[in-house]
Design a protein around this motif. Structure first.
Motif, mmCIF file in Angstrom:
data_model
loop_
_atom_site.group_PDB
_atom_site.id
_atom_site.type_symbol
_atom_site.label_atom_id
_atom_site.label_comp_id
_atom_site.label_asym_id
_atom_site.label_seq_id
_atom_site.Cartn_x
_atom_site.Cartn_y
_atom_site.Cartn_z
ATOM 1 N N LYS A 189 0.834 -1.204 0.000
ATOM 2 C CA LYS A 189 0.000 0.000 0.000
ATOM 3 C C LYS A 189 0.868 1.253 0.000
ATOM 4 O O LYS A 189 1.939 1.284 0.593
ATOM 5 N N SER A 221 -3.235 5.204 -2.860
ATOM 6 C CA SER A 221 -4.575 4.750 -2.505
ATOM 7 C C SER A 221 -4.991 5.216 -1.108
ATOM 8 O O SER A 221 -5.981 4.740 -0.548
ATOM 9 N N TRP A 222 -4.235 6.122 -0.542
ATOM 10 C CA TRP A 222 -4.514 6.643 0.803
ATOM 11 C C TRP A 222 -5.514 7.780 0.730
ATOM 12 O O TRP A 222 -5.387 8.698 -0.088
ATOM 13 N N ASP A 223 -6.551 7.736 1.566
ATOM 14 C CA ASP A 223 -7.538 8.814 1.644
ATOM 15 C C ASP A 223 -7.298 9.558 2.951
ATOM 16 O O ASP A 223 -7.680 9.073 4.021
ATOM 17 N N PRO A 224 -6.658 10.715 2.895
ATOM 18 C CA PRO A 224 -6.320 11.427 4.140
ATOM 19 C C PRO A 224 -7.539 11.818 4.964
ATOM 20 O O PRO A 224 -7.439 11.990 6.175
ATOM 21 N N SER A 225 -8.693 11.936 4.319
ATOM 22 C CA SER A 225 -9.887 12.344 5.053
ATOM 23 C C SER A 225 -10.417 11.245 5.968
ATOM 24 O O SER A 225 -11.196 11.512 6.882
ATOM 25 N N LEU A 226 -10.007 9.996 5.722
ATOM 26 C CA LEU A 226 -10.469 8.890 6.559
ATOM 27 C C LEU A 226 -9.629 8.729 7.823
ATOM 28 O O LEU A 226 -9.982 7.959 8.714
ATOM 29 N N SER A 227 -8.501 9.436 7.897
ATOM 30 C CA SER A 227 -7.622 9.332 9.056
ATOM 31 C C SER A 227 -7.940 10.430 10.056
ATOM 32 O O SER A 227 -8.255 11.564 9.680
ATOM 33 N N GLN A 256 -0.191 14.947 8.836
ATOM 34 C CA GLN A 256 0.046 13.985 7.756
ATOM 35 C C GLN A 256 1.014 14.565 6.724
ATOM 36 O O GLN A 256 1.969 13.902 6.295
ATOM 37 N N GLN A 272 -16.491 -0.210 6.457
ATOM 38 C CA GLN A 272 -16.640 -0.585 5.051
ATOM 39 C C GLN A 272 -17.322 -1.933 4.906
ATOM 40 O O GLN A 272 -18.141 -2.137 4.006
#
Length: 245
Positions: A64, A68-74, A81, A234
């Motif tokens: 990974k 494919s990282w979504d910063p808004s999910l962290s 970040q 998810q």
């Protein structure tokens, strides 16, 4: 030319040469342009090869990356970040601790940072605590533990994943202390844990935990994640699998 490139160990230029020379001849390229193209291909090919070698040596678990990282999910603040992604802390030989509940992106974030470090030419080594314990256990037989730890420290960034999920065996506790102690102010360590390091004395002998945490946190950035598991969220939304046909 092929033989000369073999002797000079230029495999990437040699692979391109037949097609490139045919094109150069038909289009009447300047000789300097031909040489430039061959050298550029060799440099590019060597860079690709070295990147693949560093990736393989790192031992990443899934591959990974920030692609494919979504910063808004962290729940790690976005400015934090962004600052960590500069990898300035690795250059300064500082540490990173990401702690919080399972499923909140700790491992993903550390692997993406490790992948970025590899892409920037740094050596990275990925371990679980169990793997570190195995190193100490296997090398204690011939009294070569120090040499094994020195080999771990060849990496610029050492990532240790998922501390706190299981009880820590004595070998693993010793290995963690040895790595943190040997890396102190010489290498960067990035660590993910379900517990804040202040609670590590619940996992390993208090004296060892205190000495290890003292060294680990002296030059460390600490990020606390929170919230529900992204994986579970998810899964409950039916996003964990593809629809059955």
């Amino acid at each position: 030319m092929e033989q000369l490139m073999r002797q000079l160990k230029m495999p990437h230029a040699r692979a391109l040469a037949p097609e490139l020379l045919a094109t150069a001849k038909s289009q009447r390229w300047d000789p300097a342009e031909v040489l430039k193209s061959l050298l550029e291909e060799e440099i590019s090919g060597r860079a690709r090869s070295m990147l693949a070698t560093r990736r393989k040596a790192a031992g990443f678990p899934t591959g990974k990356s920030f692609g494919s990282w979504d910063p808004s999910l962290s729940t790690v603040p976005l400015p934090t970040q962004q600052a960590l992604r500069t990898l300035e802390w690795v250059h300064r030989k500082e540490n990173l601790v990401v702690c919080g509940p399972s499923g909140t992106g700790k491992t993903f974030f550390l692997e993406a940072l490790g992948q970025q470090a590899v892409e920037e030419g740094r050596q990275v080594a990925w371990f679980t605590l169990e793997q570190l314990g195995g190193i100490v256990r296997s090398h204690r037989v011939d009294d070569s533990v120090n040499k094994a730890i020195a080999k771990v420290l060849r990496a610029d960034l050492i990532i240790i994943d998922d501390i706190g999920l299981l009880a820590v065996p004595d070998d693993a506790a010793e290995a963690l202390y040895r790595v943190v102690d040997a890396a102190y102010e010489k290498r960067s360590i990035a660590l993910s844990s379900n517990l804040h390091p202040a609670g590590f004395d619940a996992l390993m002998p208090k004296t060892l935990a205190t000495a290890m945490v003292d060294r680990l946190l002296h030059h460390a950035h600490i990020c606390q994640t929170s919230g529900e598991s992204v994986r579970l969220t998810q899964a409950m939304a039916g996003q964990g699998v593809s629809a059955l046909s």
